[in-house]
Write a protein that holds these residues in place. Structure first.
Motif, PDB file in Angstrom:
ATOM      1  N   SER A  14       0.528   4.330   0.967  1.00  0.00           N
ATOM      2  CA  SER A  14       0.392   4.950   1.865  1.00  0.00           C
ATOM      3  C   SER A  14       0.906   4.273   3.712  1.00  0.00           C
ATOM      4  O   SER A  14       0.701   5.218   4.287  1.00  0.00           O
ATOM      5  N   GLN A  15       0.909   3.112   3.018  1.00  0.00           N
ATOM      6  CA  GLN A  15       1.882   2.550   4.425  1.00  0.00           C
ATOM      7  C   GLN A  15       3.043   2.469   4.395  1.00  0.00           C
ATOM      8  O   GLN A  15       3.409   1.566   3.287  1.00  0.00           O
ATOM      9  N   ARG A  28       0.752  -1.519  -0.088  1.00  0.00           N
ATOM     10  CA  ARG A  28      -0.425  -0.043  -0.014  1.00  0.00           C
ATOM     11  C   ARG A  28       0.934   1.485   0.151  1.00  0.00           C
ATOM     12  O   ARG A  28       1.981   1.223   1.124  1.00  0.00           O
TER      13      ARG A  28
END
Length: 231
Positions: free
Chosen positions: A206-207, A204
């Protein structure tokens, strides 16, 4: 020589290193192919029903490891996740660390192998050779220990060619212990000492990336113990 004891689907649950809604990372046992060959036979995919964890379908392979290679194997849990993983692997964004025991001891402590690889035979797609006309292939390596004519080396493949580490190691005069194809292991000799130690997957954006480490398989742990190495 096959090292894998017979497994049932439920056995794989104990080998899960990471699980989330998109993927699994499992500790593949040495000696078991990831999928069935032309003649069938036991394989890891046949056991994936034990890894559904509530989803309606079995997970699927996001990449491959050789039959006698152990360690971190990434599975996608559904089609969208597999598509994402396929792009990450094909673009070289998945970090992969392998531990191996090789015959010999390099003079240097680290290095970089840039040697194109191509199929040696059109009938054996997994059999590779260094070939200037082949696909670009890059592997970085670092010695972690030396003893009694053997070396423990950490390999970091920057490309993902078939048998890349095995072919590259032999190319620089350091064939893997137990490799009868790229080395000169006699029939009935040591089994392959190649372990997918760690993987880092930026699943991901954003992670933070997902990371996992796999413990040494028993045959490599025994070698490490005999050499006085702490893995």
């Amino acid at each position: 020589m096959s090292l894998a004891a017979p497994l049932v689907p439920q056995d794989l649950e104990a080998r899960v290193l990471h699980r989330d809604g998109l993927m699994l990372i499992i500790d593949k046992p040495a000696g078991l192919p990831v999928h069935a060959g032309p003649k069938g036979g036991p394989n890891l995919e046949a056991l994936f029903s034990g890894l559904r964890f509530g989803l309606p379908r079995d997970p699927a392979l996001a990449h491959r490891l050789d039959k006698d290679t152990s360690g971190c194997l990434v599975l996608g849990r559904h089609r969208k996740a597999l598509t994402r993983l396929g792009k990450l692997f094909s673009s070289g964004r998945v970090g992969k660390t392998y531990w191996a025991v090789v015959r010999g001891a390099p003079a240097e402590d680290e290095g970089r192998i840039e040697a194109p690889l191509a199929k040696r035979s059109p009938d054996r797609g997994w059999w590779m050779a260094v070939d200037p006309a082949g696909l670009p292939s890059v592997t970085e390596w670092r010695v972690k220990a030396r003893a009694q004519g053997l070396s423990w080396i950490e390999f970091t493949p920057l490309t993902g060619r078939t048998h890349q580490i095995r072919a590259h190691a032999a190319h620089i005069g350091l064939p893997l212990l137990g490799d009868p194809i790229y080395g000169s292991e006699p029939v009935g000799g040591a089994v392959l000492h190649l372990h997918a130690r760690a993987v880092i997957v930026p699943m991901r954006e954003s992670q933070p990336p997902v990371s996992a480490e796999a413990p040494l398989p028993p045959h490599m742990a025994a070698t490490f113990s005999a050499m006085g190495w702490s893995g």
